[in-house]
Design an enzyme around this catalytic site. Structure first.
Site, PDB file in Angstrom:
ATOM      1  N   ASN A   9      50.001   8.307  48.764  1.00 60.09           N
ATOM      2  CA  ASN A   9      49.862   7.743  50.105  1.00 60.09           C
ATOM      3  C   ASN A   9      51.102   8.144  50.897  1.00 60.09           C
ATOM      4  O   ASN A   9      52.179   7.591  50.694  1.00 60.09           O
ATOM      5  CB  ASN A   9      49.765   6.210  49.988  1.00 60.09           C
ATOM      6  CG  ASN A   9      49.720   5.523  51.342  1.00 60.09           C
ATOM      7  OD1 ASN A   9      49.558   6.176  52.366  1.00 60.09           O
ATOM      8  ND2 ASN A   9      49.861   4.209  51.332  1.00 60.09           N
ATOM      9  N   LYS A  11      51.715   7.673  53.901  1.00 57.63           N
ATOM     10  CA  LYS A  11      52.014   6.722  54.983  1.00 57.63           C
ATOM     11  C   LYS A  11      52.339   7.499  56.279  1.00 57.63           C
ATOM     12  O   LYS A  11      51.769   8.559  56.515  1.00 57.63           O
ATOM     13  CB  LYS A  11      53.141   5.778  54.588  1.00 57.63           C
ATOM     14  CG  LYS A  11      52.886   5.117  53.229  1.00 57.63           C
ATOM     15  CD  LYS A  11      53.777   3.964  52.958  1.00 57.63           C
ATOM     16  CE  LYS A  11      53.570   3.493  51.538  1.00 57.63           C
ATOM     17  NZ  LYS A  11      54.246   2.251  51.245  1.00 57.63           N
ATOM     18  N   HIS A  98      45.046  -1.420  52.608  1.00 55.16           N
ATOM     19  CA  HIS A  98      46.429  -1.370  52.133  1.00 55.16           C
ATOM     20  C   HIS A  98      47.170  -2.593  52.654  1.00 55.16           C
ATOM     21  O   HIS A  98      46.931  -3.045  53.788  1.00 55.16           O
ATOM     22  CB  HIS A  98      47.104  -0.078  52.618  1.00 55.16           C
ATOM     23  CG  HIS A  98      48.418   0.175  51.942  1.00 55.16           C
ATOM     24  ND1 HIS A  98      49.565  -0.490  52.308  1.00 55.16           N
ATOM     25  CD2 HIS A  98      48.752   0.980  50.902  1.00 55.16           C
ATOM     26  CE1 HIS A  98      50.567  -0.090  51.521  1.00 55.16           C
ATOM     27  NE2 HIS A  98      50.098   0.807  50.664  1.00 55.16           N
ATOM     28  N   GLU A 100      50.013  -2.980  53.880  1.00 49.76           N
ATOM     29  CA  GLU A 100      50.718  -2.785  55.162  1.00 49.76           C
ATOM     30  C   GLU A 100      49.743  -2.922  56.334  1.00 49.76           C
ATOM     31  O   GLU A 100      50.097  -3.442  57.389  1.00 49.76           O
ATOM     32  CB  GLU A 100      51.421  -1.413  55.161  1.00 49.76           C
ATOM     33  CG  GLU A 100      52.627  -1.429  54.233  1.00 49.76           C
ATOM     34  CD  GLU A 100      53.023  -0.066  53.666  1.00 49.76           C
ATOM     35  OE1 GLU A 100      52.528   0.968  54.149  1.00 49.76           O
ATOM     36  OE2 GLU A 100      53.835  -0.060  52.719  1.00 49.76           O
ATOM     37  N   GLU A 170      47.901  -3.424  43.875  1.00 48.08           N
ATOM     38  CA  GLU A 170      49.246  -3.147  44.385  1.00 48.08           C
ATOM     39  C   GLU A 170      49.951  -4.466  44.699  1.00 48.08           C
ATOM     40  O   GLU A 170      49.781  -5.015  45.808  1.00 48.08           O
ATOM     41  CB  GLU A 170      49.161  -2.326  45.667  1.00 48.08           C
ATOM     42  CG  GLU A 170      48.519  -0.969  45.486  1.00 48.08           C
ATOM     43  CD  GLU A 170      49.030   0.017  46.520  1.00 48.08           C
ATOM     44  OE1 GLU A 170      49.573   1.041  46.106  1.00 48.08           O
ATOM     45  OE2 GLU A 170      48.929  -0.255  47.719  1.00 48.08           O
ATOM     46  N   GLY A 176      57.319  -0.096  47.670  1.00 43.94           N
ATOM     47  CA  GLY A 176      58.462   0.415  48.426  1.00 43.94           C
ATOM     48  C   GLY A 176      59.760  -0.323  48.153  1.00 43.94           C
ATOM     49  O   GLY A 176      60.740  -0.139  48.868  1.00 43.94           O
ATOM     50  N   SER A 216      55.963   1.275  43.492  1.00 37.93           N
ATOM     51  CA  SER A 216      57.162   1.934  42.956  1.00 37.93           C
ATOM     52  C   SER A 216      56.897   2.697  41.653  1.00 37.93           C
ATOM     53  O   SER A 216      57.749   2.734  40.766  1.00 37.93           O
ATOM     54  CB  SER A 216      58.296   0.913  42.773  1.00 37.93           C
ATOM     55  OG  SER A 216      58.638   0.330  44.020  1.00 37.93           O
TER      56      SER A 216
HETATM   57  C1  PEP Z   1      51.909   2.327  48.383  1.00 34.02           C
HETATM   58  O1  PEP Z   1      52.259   2.382  49.535  1.00 34.02           O
HETATM   59  O2  PEP Z   1      50.698   2.265  48.141  1.00 34.02           O
HETATM   60  C2  PEP Z   1      52.917   2.340  47.328  1.00 34.02           C
HETATM   61  C3  PEP Z   1      52.560   2.037  46.120  1.00 34.02           C
HETATM   62  O3  PEP Z   1      54.205   2.675  47.715  1.00 34.02           O
HETATM   63  P1  PEP Z   1      55.469   2.928  46.729  1.00 34.02           P
HETATM   64  O4  PEP Z   1      54.992   3.809  45.613  1.00 34.02           O
HETATM   65  O5  PEP Z   1      56.490   3.574  47.590  1.00 34.02           O
HETATM   66  O6  PEP Z   1      55.889   1.582  46.215  1.00 34.02           O
END
Ligand code: PEP
Length: 253
Positions: A9, A11, A98, A100, A170, A176, A216
């Site tokens: 992703n 973003k 997601h 966000e 997630e 993040g 992460s």
């Molecule tokens: C994500 O945005 O779906 C995500 C898992 O980000 P990160 O790997 O940076 O934690």
């Protein structure tokens, strides 16, 4: 057998030029280094979809996805992206819900249910995201919270359509932040999600659904997470912006 999926992703990162360079690197490295059993997906900013799809079009194990989609087919929805636009740009996956988007754009479980249905009807594969906040986990309410997200957004689907959905668990506290769920925490939630799907759609359907972990994930922790029996891949943010890291995660199977 469930599909193994490593989805990136991006973003709101990468200029078109930088995005195309990343997509070329990923596509070339994937064909040399990544097992054909693993499907890699690059979920790019909307404006890059068409050009990145052009780069990935001949790849056998790399494909392209969008990061969001409207629940409306077309019309006066300024700035939104329709399923047909995503498909016409050459993408076959779309991230839906997601955290966000849920947080900054107030997306509701009902809206996400409509998007999942429309994506499937149009032939896109939705990657449906679910996951709890730190506060919810600390209150020990994470299992019920995630079950409710599944119930309100997916349980109206037919069993046949449910099989077309990919789920990404997630935990928001791991996205993040550099903090990853332990492999035990991930497995516990993935099994709980699968059991919940089995309760609604039957074990056979639940066993066919790929459930990705996101939060992460990086080369250093991917192997342990991906070794869990109910973790069928990853949704990767930060580490998908570097071709070497993204490929190394996909090689961790
Ligand atoms: C994500 O945005 O779906 C995500 C898992 O980000 P990160 O790997 O940076 O934690």
């Amino acid at each position: 057998m469930r599909k193994k999926i490593i989805a990136g992703n991006w973003k709101m990162n990468k200029s078109l030029e930088d995005g195309l360079a990343l997509a070329s690197e990923v596509t070339n490295m994937a064909s040399d280094e990544v097992s054909s059993e693993v499907t890699m997906i690059m979920c790019t900013p909307d404006i890059h979809l068409s050009a990145v799809s052009g780069i990935a079009k001949d790849a056998t194990n790399v494909t392209v996805g969008a990061q969001n989609m409207s629940e409306h087919e077309s019309g006066a929805y300024t700035g939104d992206l329709s399923a047909e636009m995503i498909i016409s740009a050459g993408a076959s996956f779309v991230i839906i819900g997601h955290s966000e988007r849920r947080e900054y754009h107030f997306e509701t479980n009902q809206q996400l249910a409509d998007r999942v249905k429309l994506a499937i009807a149009k032939g896109l594969t939705p990657i449906f995201c679910c996951g709890e906040s730190l506060e919810t986990r600390e209150a020990n309410e994470h299992v019920g919270f995630v079950n409710n997200q599944l119930k309100e957004s997916l349980f109206d689907l037919s069993a046949e359509d449910m099989k077309k959905v990919v789920i990404a668990y997630e935990p928001i506290w791991a996205i993040g932040t550099g903090v990853t769920a332990s492999s035990d925490q991930a497995q516990e939630m993935h099994l709980s999600i699968r059991n919940s799907l089995a309760g609604q759609f039957g074990q056979e359907v639940a066993d066919e659904i790929s459930i990705l972990y996101g939060g992460s994930m990086k080369p250093a922790n991917a192997q342990e997470l991906l070794a869990q029996p109910d973790v069928d891949g990853g949704l990767i943010g930060g580490a998908s912006l570097k071709a070497r890291d993204f490929i190394d995660i996909a090689k961790s199977y």
